[in-house]
Design an enzyme around this catalytic site. Structure first.
Site, PDB file in Angstrom:
ATOM      1  CB  CYS A   1      -0.989  -0.048   1.159  1.00 27.51           C
ATOM      2  SG  CYS A   1      -2.477   0.878   0.760  1.00 27.51           S
TER       3      CYS A   1
ATOM      4  CG  HIS B   1      -3.785  -3.607   2.971  1.00 33.58           C
ATOM      5  ND1 HIS B   1      -2.917  -3.151   3.938  1.00 33.58           N
ATOM      6  CD2 HIS B   1      -4.328  -2.505   2.400  1.00 33.58           C
ATOM      7  CE1 HIS B   1      -2.941  -1.826   3.958  1.00 33.58           C
ATOM      8  NE2 HIS B   1      -3.787  -1.401   3.032  1.00 33.58           N
TER       9      HIS B   1
ATOM     10  CD  GLU C   1      -1.516  -6.289   5.014  1.00 36.95           C
ATOM     11  OE1 GLU C   1      -1.165  -6.583   3.864  1.00 36.95           O
ATOM     12  OE2 GLU C   1      -1.734  -5.116   5.389  1.00 36.95           O
TER      13      GLU C   1
END
Ligand code: GLN
Length: 539
Positions: free
Chosen positions: A383, A509, A511
């Protein structure tokens, strides 16, 4: 399908890990074949945690449907390997907002709108919303905060009412408490637990099961004593010892028979033993690494690792997959400068530049990225980390010295990162970013493709600014390859360097999507590159 409800409350102190206990129980029930989901009710007045500084509340987690939520939802997804949604996280702010909007629309027909019944009714409605999907046999609802807090009272009252409304075997309460250890007298103390159960009783709620966090094993006598004073069965006093990793907790709860106790209280079958083979496999790999790599995590919230919770967990998943221990070195971006970058990054095998907002520390991020680019150090930008990689490339490779993001410099002549036109009209802060899952198409000639091994993926977003497509061709010509594109909007989602062993940066993102059973391909590939680097393969 009508669902059964498990409420999880917390006593004595905050931070005992209700989220992990709830997620672990959910895991065990799921492993026995039950369809389970888990929900968090947060007593603060923000409508969601999206506007909270990560120093206050840790990371803001984002679901597929674009809800900005508490980080516990990340644990739920990582444990259950199943997506959550807006319905899985409700705050007091959201409850009141709904009730007040209803009142303004005249929904209460002249009635005085009160905490009881209107706020509690809305809490109950939110709790039962997940049942309406028809997808779940068991719903675990975690009540945020600690019993006795003024702000949790309406939630406890709503639980009390639900316990009264539902059949006995359809709802139960698990209370998580702490048994403090007095080292001077070498004893565990039960009094705070007794008091916190009394506080719950004052609100009319009798817990069925006590999960006791403790640094030392509880003796049989102590279990009996707690059971007697707190009015629960002796087998309903569960010991929760400190363990090396949160991923051990489901197995510890299995040993303590938390799942069996829950199921028999709910009159559900305990016939199917939980299938935890892949979970155990993960733990074996996690605990017996063959290599070790050090990843430098450059960000501005490094004092509080909870701010990067999902990234840290994604490294644990990807590390296990690579049979490597990932040691994270937190590096404050404000402390990186041209004259110390080589020394600051000397010991690491991979650089991750973290997400973030605002201009504090960004020049340090750019300097770190330049170092990674020039020294073949594996790099992964997420990001804001991607946006900084684009700026670094524009400044130092293409030569646009003033290149910037309009977030930090609205007047730059080279706005290589800019706000989307439809974002420019928005002034409100909460829930207004590009949020949730969007499609991304991967180019075949890319590192990203090697990682994903497919061309169509979806990934979750949380940002306002984007790669400025006006400059796309110049970037490509100079060697920054846009390898992932949103098929509808054509926005750049992944960039990578052609002449570098591993330099990948993503606008989304990844994650948020990494789970124990499904580690994220980009994290796996990045850790692999770091392992190769550490073994001198890339250097
Ligand atoms: N501040 C940047 C944006 O809004 C990046 C956000 C992030 O890293 N999550 O676009």
């Amino acid at each position: 399908m009508s669902a059964k409800y498990i409420f999880v409350t917390g006593g004595v102190t905050s931070s005992l890990g209700k989220g992990i206990i709830g997620a672990s129980l959910a895991k065990l029930l799921q492993a026995r074949g039950y369809s389970v989901t888990i929900q968090k009710l947060d007593p603060y007045i923000n409508v969601d945690p999206g506007t909270l500084n990560p120093y206050e509340h840790g990371e803001c987690y984002v679901t597929e449907d674009g809800a900005e939520t508490d980080l516990d939802l990340g644990h739920y997804e990582r444990f259950l390997n199943a997506p959550t949604s807006q319905a899985n996280n409700v705050t007091t702010g959201r409850i009141y907002q709904h009730v007040i909007n209803q009142e303004r629309q005249g929904a209460y027909l002249g009635k005085t709108v009160q905490v009881i019944p209107h706020i509690t009714d809305e809490i109950k409605r939110r709790i039962r919303l997940l049942e309406e999907t028809g997808k779940y046999e068991i719903i675990i609802t975690e009540i945020g905060g600690t019993v006795g807090d003024i702000e949790s009272l309406p939630y406890i009252e709503a639980v009390r009412q639900l316990l009264w409304e539902l059949k006995e075997e359809d709802a139960l309460v698990i209370h998580l408490t702490l048994l403090p250890y007095l080292s001077s007298t070498h004893e565990l103390k039960t009094k705070p637990t007794q008091h916190s159960v009394k506080t719950l009783l004052e609100s009319g709620v009798q817990p069925d099961i006590l999960v006791c966090r403790t640094e030392h094993s509880i003796t049989k006598e102590m279990r009996k004593k707690i059971a007697l004073f707190c009015n629960v069965d002796a087998n309903a006093v569960i010991e929760a010892l400190d363990v090396p990793t949160i991923y051990d907790v489901p197995l510890m709860m299995l040993k303590e028979k938390l799942d069996k106790t829950v199921l028999s209280k709910m009159k559900l079958s305990t016939k199917n033993e939980p299938d935890l083979d892949s979970w155990k496999n993960f733990l074996v790999r996690h605990k017996n690494p063959k290599n070790e790599v050090r990843i430098g995590l450059v960000g501005k919230y490094v004092e509080l690792p909870d701010a990067y919770k999902s990234i840290i967990e994604a490294f644990i998943h990807a590390g296990a997959q690579n049979e490597a221990r990932v040691r994270i070195q937190y590096i404050h971006s404000e402390l990186i400068a041209d004259d110390n970058v080589a020394q600051k990054l000397a010991d690491i095998d991979g650089l991750l530049v973290a997400p973030g907002f605002g201009d504090r520390g960004i020049e340090g991020k750019i300097i770190a990225i330049k170092y990674a680019r020039e020294n073949n150090l594996p790099f992964f930008g997420i990001c804001l980390g991607m946006q900084m990689a684009v700026i670094e490339f524009a400044r130092n490779v293409i030569g646009w010295k003033d290149a910037h993001s309009t977030e930090m410099n609205p007047k730059t002549k080279h706005p290589v990162i800019d706000m989307m036109p439809d974002q420019k009209k928005i002034t409100a802060k909460g829930g207004t970013m590009r949020l949730g899952a969007y499609a991304c198409e991967i180019a075949k000639d890319s590192i990203a493709y090697k990682a994903y091994e497919k061309t169509k993926v979806t990934e979750r977003h949380r940002h306002r600014f984007e790669f400025n497509n006006k400059y796309l061709q110049e970037f490509e010509k100079a060697g920054l390859h846009v390898s992932g594109i949103n098929p509808e909007t054509k926005l750049a989602e992944i960039v990578e360097l052609k002449k570098h062993p591993y330099f990948v940066a993503v606008q989304f993102h990844p994650e948020y999507r990494s789970t124990v059973l499904n580690p994220h391909p980009l994290f796996i590939r990045f850790v692999k590159a770091a392992v190769d680097y550490s073994l001198n393969v890339l250097k």
